[in-house]
Design a protein around this motif. Sequence first.
Motif, short mmCIF file in Angstrom:
data_model
loop_
_atom_site.label_atom_id
_atom_site.label_comp_id
_atom_site.label_asym_id
_atom_site.label_seq_id
_atom_site.Cartn_x
_atom_site.Cartn_y
_atom_site.Cartn_z
N UNK A 57 0.85 -1.19 0.00
CA UNK A 57 0.00 0.00 0.00
C UNK A 57 0.89 1.25 0.00
N UNK A 58 0.45 2.28 -0.71
CA UNK A 58 1.16 3.56 -0.69
C UNK A 58 0.58 4.46 0.39
N UNK A 59 1.45 5.23 1.01
CA UNK A 59 1.10 6.18 2.06
C UNK A 59 1.74 7.51 1.70
N UNK A 60 1.05 8.61 1.97
CA UNK A 60 1.65 9.93 1.78
C UNK A 60 2.09 10.46 3.14
N UNK A 61 3.38 10.72 3.28
CA UNK A 61 3.91 11.28 4.53
C UNK A 61 4.09 12.78 4.26
N UNK A 62 3.26 13.59 4.90
CA UNK A 62 3.21 15.00 4.54
C UNK A 62 3.03 15.89 5.77
N UNK A 63 4.13 16.17 6.48
CA UNK A 63 4.00 16.99 7.70
C UNK A 63 3.44 18.39 7.43
N UNK A 64 3.61 18.91 6.21
CA UNK A 64 3.10 20.27 5.93
C UNK A 64 1.57 20.35 6.04
N UNK A 65 0.87 19.24 5.76
CA UNK A 65 -0.59 19.25 5.81
C UNK A 65 -1.11 19.60 7.19
N UNK A 66 -0.30 19.37 8.22
CA UNK A 66 -0.75 19.66 9.58
C UNK A 66 -0.94 21.17 9.78
N UNK A 67 -0.35 21.98 8.88
CA UNK A 67 -0.40 23.43 9.05
C UNK A 67 -1.57 24.09 8.34
N UNK A 68 -2.42 23.31 7.66
CA UNK A 68 -3.48 23.95 6.89
C UNK A 68 -4.52 24.60 7.80
N UNK A 69 -5.20 25.64 7.29
CA UNK A 69 -6.11 26.39 8.16
C UNK A 69 -7.38 25.59 8.49
N UNK A 70 -7.95 25.90 9.64
CA UNK A 70 -9.19 25.28 10.09
C UNK A 70 -10.18 26.38 10.47
#
Lengths: 326, 326
Positions: free
Chosen positions: A12-25
Amino acid sequence: MSELRQDPITHDWVIINPERARRPHDGDGGECPFCPGNESQMPEETDRIDDAQGRWIVRAAPNRYPTLDVERRAAVRYSEVPEGWRRLPAYGQHEVIVESPLHDATLASLPVERLRDVLEIYVRRFRVLAALTGVARHVVLFKNQGRRAGTSLSHPHAQIVATPVVSPEVRVRTQEEVAIFDSTGHCGMCHVAGRELGGGERVVHRSAHFATLAPYASRVPWQIQIVPLRHAPSFGEVKSVELDDLAPHLHAVLGALHAVLEDPHYNLVVMTPPLDQVHRLANHWFIDVQPRITLRAGFELGSRIVVNVQTPEAAAQALRARLPQA
Amino acid sequence: MSELRQDPITHDWVIINPERARRPHDGDGGECPFCPGNESQMPEETDRIDDAQGRWIVRAAPNRYPTLDVERRAAVRYSEVPEGWRRLPAYGQHEVIVESPLHDATLASLPVERLRDVLEIYVRRFRVLAALTGVARHVVLFKNQGRRAGTSLSHPHAQIVATPVVSPEVRVRTQEEVAIFDSTGHCGMCHVAGRELGGGERVVHRSAHFATLAPYASRVPWQIQIVPLRHAPSFGEVKSVELDDLAPHLHAVLGALHAVLEDPHYNLVVMTPPLDQVHRLANHWFIDVQPRITLRAGFELGSRIVVNVQTPEAAAQALRARLPQA
């Protein structure tokens, strides 16, 4: 930093993307980046539909916090992935489709003609992203409605992602669809839709070109699938006349869902095969809608056998009761 | 009413069980059915370990609101499932393991010797349920810690379910493990564990018989896998001396997880192959722990490619810092 990694056992492929944690809410204090007047908070628009006064009613633009980023397309090709831990730069394309200028609208509350515009943009962006040669092996078009469905911003929007790898979900689904075709000589979805329309107990709605079904093995309470009656493998092949029918159809079934469930949180996904392995006779695109009522727990994680506390027959009956009788 | 249904396209099994919606939840007003003194609220005990005074410290009993129920075992056998919509009575065995008499305990807060008792009961119940000839094709042993992990009652407990069908998760995992063995001649997990212990950046903890790793393609932030260093295909084959080592090992790594994440919600699953298709050389059991920090949204539902906002290397480093240095 952001990358695609392949599990060395399951593949299985996984995307490791720490930048996504910074998106606005919602509630971060900032203004909604999807509201009219704030267009400069998003990257440059890729597509739009205007009203008679030249104001946008639907627009698309790259995601500012992309899961996959076309800029990251490196010299590495899939076939050149080295031995050992398999990884790829997280390249691809990730766009947002803002579905209305109205911050508090929902897909269900849009007038039919506005829903037609949304569907028009869905198809246009799908076709553009599917044509990104060398990037896209699969295009995922989806919408997260409500916090429990994983959305970070409540202004109505969908997302579309072109990935350079085939996802486990469509890999398995395509394998099974081809196996059914090989052993029976027909498309599994065409067969299922035909049998369901004959029986009726899981039919929610029917129009000229689409049927909405509560799937026989529904994975969650109130799951519905909107299935094109014409056999077509890929969402990219939907015709204009079919969109003319899909808009009021979707308006009706999402309206019924909103009537039965108060402010439902749900995910909507356009299920369509990998771009480079479309089986024209076996694949059949559809729209899957999964309300988020219950949580997946350890049993589901360990088995992927889900436990659904509602029969699809009961769901279909309750939803039919909220729809105009045929 | 409750039944197993097979999706006619993907062939995934789903449990349709409306009765599960009626199970008790914290805050329903009733007394905790797992606390000492309330034993009569559960069906008759199937196993227990007592302290020196004869009071139970761990006990097992059938789930009062079972996902699958041994009583439903009908005359229908798997091979006799009729053509058409495929369904089976929802038979199987579903037990609860109450892990402590203390309502507010967690697995991480139990003393090492009590954790050894919990693991002892895990193995004993696994072996009994695996021996249910004609019922069990797969045994799922799991624990939901915290509301976000799907638990309905906070008193520490695990669950064990014997199913008459092979779940999609273990079917796919076994296929991939066998393919790796066929093409390389070795067990994939043994190979991964060996390479990780050589490299070290994703190693969280190591003891005589186990290694805890932050998996290379971690699916969620803070995911850890506790892998036996001795090749053994199934959890049922774990040795007593290994449990003696696993208890302090698990105590240490769950303690680190609790220290880094405040009151973590997580799922713990014992991953082990289907009972009737164990590949002695390719399968390798392990314990998977997935904290519930983030939600799965539409992209994950449509692709099963998950987006993880944390690198496993960062997770391993932070967890190692909370563990005694080797």
